[in-house]
Structures are given as structure tokens and as C-alpha cells.
Write a protein that holds these residues in place. Sequence first.
Motif, PDB file in Angstrom:
ATOM      1  N   ILE A 223       0.852  -1.180   0.000  1.00  0.00           N
ATOM      2  CA  ILE A 223       0.000   0.000   0.000  1.00  0.00           C
ATOM      3  C   ILE A 223       0.892   1.235   0.000  1.00  0.00           C
ATOM      4  O   ILE A 223       1.933   1.257   0.658  1.00  0.00           O
ATOM      5  CB  ILE A 223      -0.957   0.008   1.214  1.00  0.00           C
ATOM      6  CG1 ILE A 223      -1.956   1.151   1.111  1.00  0.00           C
ATOM      7  CG2 ILE A 223      -0.187   0.057   2.533  1.00  0.00           C
ATOM      8  CD1 ILE A 223      -3.071   1.094   2.165  1.00  0.00           C
ATOM      9  N   SER A 224       0.497   2.226  -0.767  1.00  0.00           N
ATOM     10  CA  SER A 224       1.249   3.473  -0.810  1.00  0.00           C
ATOM     11  C   SER A 224       0.279   4.613  -1.067  1.00  0.00           C
ATOM     12  O   SER A 224      -0.863   4.381  -1.448  1.00  0.00           O
ATOM     13  CB  SER A 224       2.333   3.431  -1.900  1.00  0.00           C
ATOM     14  OG  SER A 224       1.745   3.268  -3.176  1.00  0.00           O
ATOM     15  N   ARG A 225       0.754   5.840  -0.828  1.00  0.00           N
ATOM     16  CA  ARG A 225      -0.116   6.981  -1.058  1.00  0.00           C
ATOM     17  C   ARG A 225       0.681   8.133  -1.625  1.00  0.00           C
ATOM     18  O   ARG A 225       1.852   8.314  -1.309  1.00  0.00           O
ATOM     19  CB  ARG A 225      -0.864   7.366   0.208  1.00  0.00           C
ATOM     20  CG  ARG A 225      -0.011   7.728   1.384  1.00  0.00           C
ATOM     21  CD  ARG A 225      -0.812   7.716   2.684  1.00  0.00           C
ATOM     22  NE  ARG A 225      -1.830   8.752   2.744  1.00  0.00           N
ATOM     23  CZ  ARG A 225      -2.772   8.805   3.689  1.00  0.00           C
ATOM     24  NH1 ARG A 225      -2.810   7.884   4.641  1.00  0.00           N
ATOM     25  NH2 ARG A 225      -3.664   9.778   3.694  1.00  0.00           N
ATOM     26  N   ASP A 226       0.024   8.890  -2.475  1.00  0.00           N
ATOM     27  CA  ASP A 226       0.612  10.078  -3.079  1.00  0.00           C
ATOM     28  C   ASP A 226      -0.231  11.253  -2.634  1.00  0.00           C
ATOM     29  O   ASP A 226      -1.338  11.460  -3.144  1.00  0.00           O
ATOM     30  CB  ASP A 226       0.619   9.936  -4.607  1.00  0.00           C
ATOM     31  CG  ASP A 226       1.308  11.079  -5.299  1.00  0.00           C
ATOM     32  OD1 ASP A 226       1.373  12.192  -4.725  1.00  0.00           O
ATOM     33  OD2 ASP A 226       1.789  10.888  -6.425  1.00  0.00           O
ATOM     34  N   SER A 227       0.277  12.011  -1.671  1.00  0.00           N
ATOM     35  CA  SER A 227      -0.506  13.116  -1.121  1.00  0.00           C
ATOM     36  C   SER A 227      -0.749  14.209  -2.143  1.00  0.00           C
ATOM     37  O   SER A 227      -1.780  14.870  -2.109  1.00  0.00           O
ATOM     38  CB  SER A 227       0.214  13.681   0.107  1.00  0.00           C
ATOM     39  OG  SER A 227       0.263  12.732   1.134  1.00  0.00           O
ATOM     40  N   ALA A 228       0.180  14.400  -3.064  1.00  0.00           N
ATOM     41  CA  ALA A 228       0.009  15.435  -4.079  1.00  0.00           C
ATOM     42  C   ALA A 228      -1.171  15.118  -4.986  1.00  0.00           C
ATOM     43  O   ALA A 228      -1.825  16.019  -5.514  1.00  0.00           O
ATOM     44  CB  ALA A 228       1.280  15.590  -4.891  1.00  0.00           C
ATOM     45  N   LYS A 229      -1.427  13.837  -5.172  1.00  0.00           N
ATOM     46  CA  LYS A 229      -2.518  13.413  -6.036  1.00  0.00           C
ATOM     47  C   LYS A 229      -3.744  12.957  -5.248  1.00  0.00           C
ATOM     48  O   LYS A 229      -4.737  12.525  -5.845  1.00  0.00           O
ATOM     49  CB  LYS A 229      -2.056  12.273  -6.944  1.00  0.00           C
ATOM     50  CG  LYS A 229      -0.956  12.664  -7.923  1.00  0.00           C
ATOM     51  CD  LYS A 229      -0.577  11.502  -8.819  1.00  0.00           C
ATOM     52  CE  LYS A 229       0.491  11.908  -9.821  1.00  0.00           C
ATOM     53  NZ  LYS A 229       0.877  10.779 -10.701  1.00  0.00           N
ATOM     54  N   ASN A 230      -3.659  13.022  -3.920  1.00  0.00           N
ATOM     55  CA  ASN A 230      -4.779  12.541  -3.084  1.00  0.00           C
ATOM     56  C   ASN A 230      -5.180  11.120  -3.481  1.00  0.00           C
ATOM     57  O   ASN A 230      -6.367  10.806  -3.618  1.00  0.00           O
ATOM     58  CB  ASN A 230      -5.990  13.470  -3.187  1.00  0.00           C
ATOM     59  CG  ASN A 230      -5.931  14.599  -2.194  1.00  0.00           C
ATOM     60  OD1 ASN A 230      -4.872  14.876  -1.622  1.00  0.00           O
ATOM     61  ND2 ASN A 230      -7.036  15.275  -1.988  1.00  0.00           N
ATOM     62  N   THR A 231      -4.200  10.281  -3.655  1.00  0.00           N
ATOM     63  CA  THR A 231      -4.467   8.931  -4.143  1.00  0.00           C
ATOM     64  C   THR A 231      -3.710   7.912  -3.302  1.00  0.00           C
ATOM     65  O   THR A 231      -2.564   8.142  -2.914  1.00  0.00           O
ATOM     66  CB  THR A 231      -4.040   8.799  -5.622  1.00  0.00           C
ATOM     67  OG1 THR A 231      -4.781   9.750  -6.397  1.00  0.00           O
ATOM     68  CG2 THR A 231      -4.325   7.402  -6.150  1.00  0.00           C
ATOM     69  N   VAL A 232      -4.377   6.810  -3.033  1.00  0.00           N
ATOM     70  CA  VAL A 232      -3.739   5.681  -2.367  1.00  0.00           C
ATOM     71  C   VAL A 232      -3.773   4.501  -3.332  1.00  0.00           C
ATOM     72  O   VAL A 232      -4.721   4.343  -4.100  1.00  0.00           O
ATOM     73  CB  VAL A 232      -4.440   5.345  -1.028  1.00  0.00           C
ATOM     74  CG1 VAL A 232      -5.886   4.937  -1.237  1.00  0.00           C
ATOM     75  CG2 VAL A 232      -3.683   4.274  -0.279  1.00  0.00           C
ATOM     76  N   TYR A 233      -2.710   3.717  -3.303  1.00  0.00           N
ATOM     77  CA  TYR A 233      -2.557   2.609  -4.236  1.00  0.00           C
ATOM     78  C   TYR A 233      -2.443   1.284  -3.485  1.00  0.00           C
ATOM     79  O   TYR A 233      -2.020   1.246  -2.333  1.00  0.00           O
ATOM     80  CB  TYR A 233      -1.297   2.800  -5.092  1.00  0.00           C
ATOM     81  CG  TYR A 233      -1.257   4.092  -5.855  1.00  0.00           C
ATOM     82  CD1 TYR A 233      -0.576   5.195  -5.351  1.00  0.00           C
ATOM     83  CD2 TYR A 233      -1.906   4.214  -7.078  1.00  0.00           C
ATOM     84  CE1 TYR A 233      -0.528   6.389  -6.046  1.00  0.00           C
ATOM     85  CE2 TYR A 233      -1.868   5.408  -7.788  1.00  0.00           C
ATOM     86  CZ  TYR A 233      -1.179   6.488  -7.273  1.00  0.00           C
ATOM     87  OH  TYR A 233      -1.139   7.672  -7.972  1.00  0.00           O
ATOM     88  N   LEU A 234      -2.783   0.229  -4.177  1.00  0.00           N
ATOM     89  CA  LEU A 234      -2.530  -1.113  -3.666  1.00  0.00           C
ATOM     90  C   LEU A 234      -1.893  -1.906  -4.799  1.00  0.00           C
ATOM     91  O   LEU A 234      -2.569  -2.258  -5.772  1.00  0.00           O
ATOM     92  CB  LEU A 234      -3.813  -1.796  -3.192  1.00  0.00           C
ATOM     93  CG  LEU A 234      -3.604  -3.157  -2.546  1.00  0.00           C
ATOM     94  CD1 LEU A 234      -2.860  -3.008  -1.216  1.00  0.00           C
ATOM     95  CD2 LEU A 234      -4.933  -3.882  -2.329  1.00  0.00           C
ATOM     96  N   GLN A 235      -0.602  -2.119  -4.695  1.00  0.00           N
ATOM     97  CA  GLN A 235       0.117  -2.936  -5.667  1.00  0.00           C
ATOM     98  C   GLN A 235      -0.004  -4.385  -5.241  1.00  0.00           C
ATOM     99  O   GLN A 235       0.397  -4.743  -4.131  1.00  0.00           O
ATOM    100  CB  GLN A 235       1.591  -2.528  -5.722  1.00  0.00           C
ATOM    101  CG  GLN A 235       2.429  -3.363  -6.674  1.00  0.00           C
ATOM    102  CD  GLN A 235       2.032  -3.171  -8.121  1.00  0.00           C
ATOM    103  OE1 GLN A 235       1.806  -2.046  -8.567  1.00  0.00           O
ATOM    104  NE2 GLN A 235       1.938  -4.276  -8.866  1.00  0.00           N
ATOM    105  N   MET A 236      -0.547  -5.202  -6.120  1.00  0.00           N
ATOM    106  CA  MET A 236      -0.794  -6.604  -5.801  1.00  0.00           C
ATOM    107  C   MET A 236       0.034  -7.479  -6.731  1.00  0.00           C
ATOM    108  O   MET A 236      -0.181  -7.453  -7.953  1.00  0.00           O
ATOM    109  CB  MET A 236      -2.281  -6.924  -5.946  1.00  0.00           C
ATOM    110  CG  MET A 236      -3.178  -6.006  -5.133  1.00  0.00           C
ATOM    111  SD  MET A 236      -4.910  -6.476  -5.195  1.00  0.00           S
ATOM    112  CE  MET A 236      -5.267  -6.222  -6.932  1.00  0.00           C
ATOM    113  N   ASN A 237       0.957  -8.210  -6.172  1.00  0.00           N
ATOM    114  CA  ASN A 237       1.819  -9.117  -6.935  1.00  0.00           C
ATOM    115  C   ASN A 237       1.551 -10.558  -6.535  1.00  0.00           C
ATOM    116  O   ASN A 237       0.958 -10.833  -5.487  1.00  0.00           O
ATOM    117  CB  ASN A 237       3.290  -8.769  -6.694  1.00  0.00           C
ATOM    118  CG  ASN A 237       3.653  -7.360  -7.135  1.00  0.00           C
ATOM    119  OD1 ASN A 237       3.095  -6.830  -8.098  1.00  0.00           O
ATOM    120  ND2 ASN A 237       4.598  -6.761  -6.439  1.00  0.00           N
TER     121      ASN A 237
END
Length: 127
Positions: A73-87
Motif C-alpha cells: 500500500i502506498s499513497r501520493d498526497s500530491a494526487k490525493n491517491t492511495v494505491y494497492l500494488q498486488m503481486n
Amino acid sequence: QVQLVESGGGLVQAGGSLRLSCAASGRAFSSSAMGWFRQAPGKEREFVAGTTRLYSRTYYADYSDSVKGRFTISRDSAKNTVYLQMNSLRPEDTAVYYCAARLGATMSTLFEEYNYWGQGTQVTVSS
């Protein structure tokens, strides 16, 4: 008010990867704990990953045992977006994945402690 919109779900073969995105509206994003949950047919909604801002650009993250080492899980505050990279996806990862926000608090593994939810995005992993 916080609005959350997920994207990035789809169909993938076992062993493959997907990245989910959750775009958040509202100024509360930076101070909110963010979580990813999932719900498979006939099962309860379960915690997948969560992140809490500690200070500045440093965040704490936690994962369920079933995804630890495979999901990030990661987040980009500049883009107001949180990600979930699933491998290394597995058929048992098949579910609807939801993004959630918990305002002004630390992350929780309990879905009832989150204030806002996205509409969900389907992830299907074929064997």
C-alpha cells in the motif's frame, strides 16, 4: 466529506499483478488513515492493508497475513491517491476490493471504524 473512487481492477492469471488506485476528494485526505478491504462472495469484508501518516511524508503500513509480502500500500498526497500494488496474485485473492478512509485517526483493521468507502472494484484471479 470525502469521496473515494477506486480503479484498476480486472481479470488476471494466477501469479500476475494488478495495481488498484483510490482517488480521494476533500482536504481531509492528508490526515486520514486509509485502508483497503475486500469481500468475496458469501464472505465477510476483510482487512487487506492500511496506512497511517506518522509525520511529514512518513507513513506506517500494515497488512493482513494473507497478503503480507505480496501486496504493497502506498499513497501520493500530491494526487490525493492511495494505491494497492498486488503481486503474485492467487485465485483466493478474487474479491471486490474497497478503499476506505478513517478521518483524523490511525488505521484500523476493523471495517466499521472507517467513515467513508469507495464503490469497490472487482479483482478476479484465474487459475
